[in-house]
Design a protein around this motif. Structure first.
Motif, PDB file in Angstrom:
ATOM      1  N   LEU A  28      -4.719  -2.478  -1.790  1.00 31.80           N
ATOM      2  CA  LEU A  28      -4.716  -2.409  -0.332  1.00 31.80           C
ATOM      3  C   LEU A  28      -3.293  -2.341   0.202  1.00 31.80           C
ATOM      4  N   ILE A  29      -2.434  -3.215  -0.294  1.00 29.24           N
ATOM      5  CA  ILE A  29      -1.043  -3.248   0.169  1.00 29.24           C
ATOM      6  C   ILE A  29      -0.346  -1.936  -0.144  1.00 29.24           C
ATOM      7  N   GLU A  30      -0.472  -1.506  -1.399  1.00 33.80           N
ATOM      8  CA  GLU A  30       0.194  -0.274  -1.810  1.00 33.80           C
ATOM      9  C   GLU A  30      -0.370   0.926  -1.058  1.00 33.80           C
ATOM     10  N   GLY A  31      -1.684   0.952  -0.872  1.00 28.69           N
ATOM     11  CA  GLY A  31      -2.303   2.081  -0.173  1.00 28.69           C
ATOM     12  C   GLY A  31      -1.864   2.183   1.272  1.00 28.69           C
ATOM     13  N   GLN A  32      -1.791   1.049   1.962  1.00 20.40           N
ATOM     14  CA  GLN A  32      -1.358   1.066   3.356  1.00 20.40           C
ATOM     15  C   GLN A  32       0.090   1.514   3.483  1.00 20.40           C
ATOM     16  N   LEU A  33       0.952   0.984   2.623  1.00 18.15           N
ATOM     17  CA  LEU A  33       2.367   1.355   2.686  1.00 18.15           C
ATOM     18  C   LEU A  33       2.557   2.816   2.298  1.00 18.15           C
ATOM     19  N   ARG A  34       1.881   3.228   1.273  1.00 15.62           N
ATOM     20  CA  ARG A  34       1.981   4.617   0.810  1.00 15.62           C
ATOM     21  C   ARG A  34       1.571   5.583   1.916  1.00 15.62           C
ATOM     22  N   ALA A  35       0.457   5.261   2.589  1.00 17.48           N
ATOM     23  CA  ALA A  35      -0.014   6.116   3.675  1.00 17.48           C
ATOM     24  C   ALA A  35       0.990   6.130   4.829  1.00 17.48           C
ATOM     25  N   GLY A  36       1.577   4.969   5.115  1.00 17.38           N
ATOM     26  CA  GLY A  36       2.555   4.898   6.196  1.00 17.38           C
ATOM     27  C   GLY A  36       3.790   5.709   5.896  1.00 17.38           C
ATOM     28  N   VAL A  37       4.280   5.633   4.673  1.00 16.08           N
ATOM     29  CA  VAL A  37       5.469   6.408   4.287  1.00 16.08           C
ATOM     30  C   VAL A  37       5.177   7.896   4.356  1.00 16.08           C
ATOM     31  N   ARG A  38       4.025   8.309   3.871  1.00  9.66           N
ATOM     32  CA  ARG A  38       3.689   9.736   3.885  1.00  9.66           C
ATOM     33  C   ARG A  38       3.522  10.250   5.308  1.00  9.66           C
ATOM     34  N   ALA A  39       2.863   9.437   6.150  1.00 12.18           N
ATOM     35  CA  ALA A  39       2.643   9.863   7.529  1.00 12.18           C
ATOM     36  C   ALA A  39       3.945   9.945   8.318  1.00 12.18           C
ATOM     37  N   SER A  40       4.950   9.213   7.896  1.00 12.74           N
ATOM     38  CA  SER A  40       6.235   9.246   8.615  1.00 12.74           C
ATOM     39  C   SER A  40       6.914  10.601   8.489  1.00 12.74           C
ATOM     40  N   ALA A  41       6.615  11.320   7.403  1.00 10.75           N
ATOM     41  CA  ALA A  41       7.250  12.616   7.131  1.00 10.75           C
ATOM     42  C   ALA A  41       8.772  12.504   7.149  1.00 10.75           C
ATOM     43  N   ASP A  42       9.261  11.340   6.806  1.00 13.55           N
ATOM     44  CA  ASP A  42      10.708  11.081   6.787  1.00 13.55           C
ATOM     45  C   ASP A  42      11.220  11.353   5.370  1.00 13.55           C
ATOM     46  N   PRO A  43      12.090  12.351   5.198  1.00 11.15           N
ATOM     47  CA  PRO A  43      12.577  12.669   3.853  1.00 11.15           C
ATOM     48  C   PRO A  43      13.229  11.479   3.152  1.00 11.15           C
ATOM     49  N   ALA A  44      13.930  10.647   3.905  1.00  8.50           N
ATOM     50  CA  ALA A  44      14.615   9.509   3.289  1.00  8.50           C
ATOM     51  C   ALA A  44      13.603   8.501   2.744  1.00  8.50           C
ATOM     52  N   LEU A  45      12.555   8.230   3.519  1.00  9.00           N
ATOM     53  CA  LEU A  45      11.537   7.274   3.063  1.00  9.00           C
ATOM     54  C   LEU A  45      10.742   7.836   1.897  1.00  9.00           C
TER      55      LEU A  45
END
Length: 261
Positions: free
Chosen positions: A186-203
């Motif tokens: 759950l933790i990894e999935g939420q963070l992973r989705a947040g990073v991907r949705a940010s579309a931030d190359p650095a993240l």
């Protein structure tokens, strides 16, 4: 003149706080009076154990990216065994508490485990934590801040950068306790989705460069999509996507199936 007494100690530190005593005539020297003094002193210590204390105040649990968690409280750090790490992490995630049966399912799943085994673990944990661990149901007496809860707090505020900075790796990565595995995903999935949705190359780059994200095809695809077309970094990302796609595809997959994977 006779005196019956029993000392009262701080249940957390063992420090002497006072005493319960009855002073009077010879008639006091009997088993009933002694039992009353002992019961009163024990009741006082039991009440003191329910009060917030300096050992529990400000307690925090570090469990990300490590196989055994560390509980910090009152300026002290307490390394926990792997099983105790699982129990404390689960209780942090369930502040309302868990019954013995619920905790057994979270720890052992469908495996048949003698209830004595769990009680023995909890007895050892109570010896280590003292009044911080309560029962009926099993719970932590005071709110214990955990590093994995901090991830959710950052994501709730939309601060993906802070969430990724806090993430030091999967929760208790070697634990196979069902409740911990679900929480880890759950933790990894939420963070992973947040990073991907940010579309931030650095993240996205930070994720794929980390040990836990190095083989994450989904995130490498996202990184390749946001990097400047034709740039050396995009070329490297696309090469990684191609390699991972090849590795993850079934051995007998057709070329078209590999492309769709």
């Amino acid at each position: 003149m006779d005196l019956l007494g029993r000392a009262i100690h701080d249940p957390r530190t063992g420090r002497l706080l006072g005493a319960i005593d009855i002073t009077g005539g010879d008639h006091l020297a009997n088993p009933h009076s002694l039992a009353l003094v002992l019961a009163t002193a024990r009741a006082a210590e039991a009440f003191l154990a329910t009060l917030p204390g300096p050992r529990a105040a400000g307690a925090s649990l570090s469990a990300l990216g490590r196989d055994a968690a560390v509980l910090s409280a009152g300026g002290r750090s307490l390394p926990l065994s792997r099983r105790h790490s699982e129990i404390v992490a689960l209780l942090c995630a369930h502040p309302e508490g868990l019954t013995g049966d619920q905790l057994a399912i979270e720890l052992y799943g469908d495996d048949l485990v003698n209830p004595v085994t769990l009680r023995a673990e909890l007895s050892r944990l109570r010896h280590a934590l003292g009044p911080l661990l309560l029962s009926r149901p099993y719970r932590l007496r005071d709110a214990v801040h955990s590093d994995f809860a901090e991830i959710a707090e950052h994501l709730g505020r939309g601060d993906v950068t802070a969430a990724l900075r806090t993430y030091r790796g999967p929760l208790l990565p070697r634990s196979d306790a069902p409740g911990v595995v679900r929480l880890r995903r759950l933790i990894e999935g939420q963070l992973r989705a947040g990073v991907r949705a940010s579309a931030d190359p650095a993240l996205l780059a930070a994720w794929t460069e980390a040990s836990w994200g190095a083989e994450d095809l989904w995130m490498w695809e996202a990184l390749a999509a946001v990097l400047p077309a034709g740039s050396p970094r995009q070329a490297l990302a696309l090469e990684r996507v191609a390699r991972l796609s090849e590795e993850y595809a079934p051995p007998d997959a057709t070329w078209l199936q590999r492309r769709r994977h």
